[in-house]
Design a protein around this motif. Structure first.
Motif, PDB file in Angstrom:
ATOM      1  N   GLN A 168      86.950  43.706  56.962  1.00 59.75           N
ATOM      2  CA  GLN A 168      86.994  42.595  55.883  1.00 59.75           C
ATOM      3  C   GLN A 168      87.443  42.413  54.391  1.00 59.75           C
ATOM      4  OE1 GLN A 168      84.192  39.292  56.485  1.00 59.75           O
ATOM      5  NE2 GLN A 168      84.625  39.300  58.817  1.00 59.75           N
ATOM      6  N   ILE A 169      86.193  43.368  53.715  1.00 63.16           N
ATOM      7  CA  ILE A 169      85.920  44.037  51.999  1.00 63.16           C
ATOM      8  C   ILE A 169      87.554  44.871  51.970  1.00 63.16           C
ATOM      9  CG2 ILE A 169      85.721  45.149  49.689  1.00 63.16           C
ATOM     10  CD1 ILE A 169      84.380  42.457  50.432  1.00 63.16           C
ATOM     11  N   ALA A 170      87.901  45.446  53.119  1.00 59.18           N
ATOM     12  CA  ALA A 170      88.473  46.532  53.212  1.00 59.18           C
ATOM     13  C   ALA A 170      90.006  45.425  52.957  1.00 59.18           C
ATOM     14  CB  ALA A 170      88.529  47.718  54.239  1.00 59.18           C
ATOM     15  N   ASP A 171      90.207  44.711  53.898  1.00 56.07           N
ATOM     16  CA  ASP A 171      91.899  43.781  54.248  1.00 56.07           C
ATOM     17  C   ASP A 171      91.615  43.089  52.882  1.00 56.07           C
ATOM     18  OD1 ASP A 171      91.415  44.464  56.530  1.00 56.07           O
ATOM     19  OD2 ASP A 171      91.354  43.041  57.332  1.00 56.07           O
ATOM     20  N   GLN A 172      91.583  42.487  52.127  1.00 54.93           N
ATOM     21  CA  GLN A 172      91.284  41.943  50.513  1.00 54.93           C
ATOM     22  C   GLN A 172      91.416  42.653  49.983  1.00 54.93           C
ATOM     23  OE1 GLN A 172      87.485  38.729  49.736  1.00 54.93           O
ATOM     24  NE2 GLN A 172      87.226  39.559  51.461  1.00 54.93           N
ATOM     25  N   ILE A 173      91.224  44.377  49.894  1.00 57.38           N
ATOM     26  CA  ILE A 173      91.382  44.993  48.559  1.00 57.38           C
ATOM     27  C   ILE A 173      93.258  45.477  49.068  1.00 57.38           C
ATOM     28  CG2 ILE A 173      90.994  46.935  48.376  1.00 57.38           C
ATOM     29  CD1 ILE A 173      88.466  47.415  49.121  1.00 57.38           C
ATOM     30  N   ARG A 174      92.986  44.990  50.440  1.00 54.62           N
ATOM     31  CA  ARG A 174      94.724  45.618  50.358  1.00 54.62           C
ATOM     32  C   ARG A 174      95.412  44.438  50.029  1.00 54.62           C
ATOM     33  NH1 ARG A 174      94.744  47.917  56.280  1.00 54.62           N
ATOM     34  NH2 ARG A 174      97.459  47.304  56.122  1.00 54.62           N
ATOM     35  N   ALA A 175      95.858  43.632  50.209  1.00 57.99           N
ATOM     36  CA  ALA A 175      95.881  42.566  50.426  1.00 57.99           C
ATOM     37  C   ALA A 175      96.437  42.067  48.670  1.00 57.99           C
ATOM     38  CB  ALA A 175      95.472  41.374  50.090  1.00 57.99           C
ATOM     39  N   GLY A 213      95.431  49.939  43.499  1.00 58.26           N
ATOM     40  CA  GLY A 213      95.463  50.268  42.194  1.00 58.26           C
ATOM     41  C   GLY A 213      94.318  49.389  41.172  1.00 58.26           C
ATOM     42  N   ARG A 214      94.259  48.545  42.221  1.00 57.14           N
ATOM     43  CA  ARG A 214      93.404  47.374  41.570  1.00 57.14           C
ATOM     44  C   ARG A 214      91.867  48.103  41.308  1.00 57.14           C
ATOM     45  NH1 ARG A 214      92.954  40.499  41.663  1.00 57.14           N
ATOM     46  NH2 ARG A 214      91.673  41.219  40.953  1.00 57.14           N
TER      47      ARG A 214
END
Length: 339
Positions: free
Chosen positions: A222-229, A233-234
């Protein structure tokens, strides 16, 4: 014992001495009694013996989650110490369920074990001074009693979080994310505060927090999905509050352009679970000394049993960083020291 005595043609006291004080029985009689025991299939009732003598040779170990190898290591350390002292360890798993934890504590209290080592869930119950095992000597491991009502063994979690963040900063990462939760868990909160303290002291670095509802693989995904969204580069580094979180995150991100691990985003875990070194991308992690914690808790419990009125104390152990491919990339080579 009465049946054994009749079968062997001896007194009940002779059977008792054969089992407990064999030096008081002649070799010939001892062999006759043992032969009767074997033929009848007699099994000594240690629970009854403990009640009669007012002592027990067993201690209970209640762990939060046996699926986490960290708690398995704690059990190994505790058992090794207790074995050296002629004690047995009975292990029960709460399976991250507060109701089961209470039931397990009640079970050991009713069984009259000599003492309890509790690796607890971070709940209101353990923060109080009213654990269900009211009369049994109890030591906490991986948790410090806020009221100091119990002895305990903990790891310096702030230092662990600082180690993870410092490692990422030393690798040139500057846009960090701390992933973990829920934040009311003392260990997760302390790991975040340790990481944040290090980052805040680095002028060109920043750290954000994404709180999770747990520290399992699905929460990492779930964290990975938020990072991708949020776009590539963030973040260029992630401090995950647990190895399972890191595994879920890496599984989701590792092959996505702009989010490759560790080329685009380096990831650290926490706990040094046994599978952290065996994942597709071996995970850099902060290792907790599980066996040492179990050993220290066992020593505290033995001391508490022998000296019930002594001052309560907490032993604090230090974690250490194990760098692997998830932060080092191709320069990491598998060797015994890295696993």
């Amino acid at each position: 014992m009465a049946d054994v005595a009749v079968h062997a043609g001896v007194a009940i006291g002779t059977v008792s001495n054969t089992l407990n004080n064999p030096e008081k029985v002649s070799e010939r009689t001892r062999r006759r009694v043992l032969a009767s025991i074997a033929e009848l299939g007699f099994v000594r009732n240690d629970a009854a013996r403990s009640l009669a003598a007012g002592t027990s040779t067993a201690v209970g170990l209640v762990v939060a989650d046996l699926g986490n190898s960290f708690f398995v290591d704690i059990a190994r350390g505790a058992e090794a110490v207790m074995r050296r002292h002629g004690m047995n360890v009975l292990i029960v798993n709460s399976d991250v369920d507060p109701v089961s934890e209470v039931r397990n504590l009640q079970l050991f209290e009713q069984a009259r074990v000599a003492g309890i080592i509790l690796a607890p869930l971070d709940t209101q119950l353990v923060r109080s001074q009213r654990l269900p095992a009211k009369t049994t000597p109890t030591v906490l491991v991986n948790y410090e009693s806020p009221s100091h009502a119990y002895d305990g063994v903990v790891v310096n979690e702030r230092h662990g979080g600082a180690l993870a963040a410092r490692h990422l900063l030393d690798r040139g990462r500057r846009r960090l994310l701390f992933a973990g939760g829920p934040m009311f868990l003392g260990a997760v909160k302390n790991r975040y505060e340790g990481a944040k303290e290090v980052v805040d002291a680095t002028p060109d670095a920043s750290i954000e927090l994404i709180e999770t509802r747990g520290v399992n693989i699905r929460h990492g995904r779930q964290i990975a999905d938020q990072i991708r969204a949020q776009g590539a580069g963030r973040y260029d580094g992630v401090v995950a509050a647990a190895d399972l979180l890191a595994i879920g995150l890496i599984q989701t991100l590792s092959d996505v352009p702009g989010f490759r691990v560790p080329e685009d985003i380096a990831v650290t875990g926490y706990d040094n679970n046994h599978f952290a070194s065996e994942s597709a991308i071996p995970i850099s992690t902060v290792s907790q000394p599980g066996e040492e914690m179990g050993s220290a808790a066992a020593e505290l419990l033995l001391d508490r049993i022998a000296n019930p009125d002594s001052t309560r104390r907490t032993v604090i152990l230090e974690p250490h960083l194990i760098p692997r491919r998830s932060t080092l990339g191709d320069i990491w080579k598998r060797d015994p020291a890295s696993s």
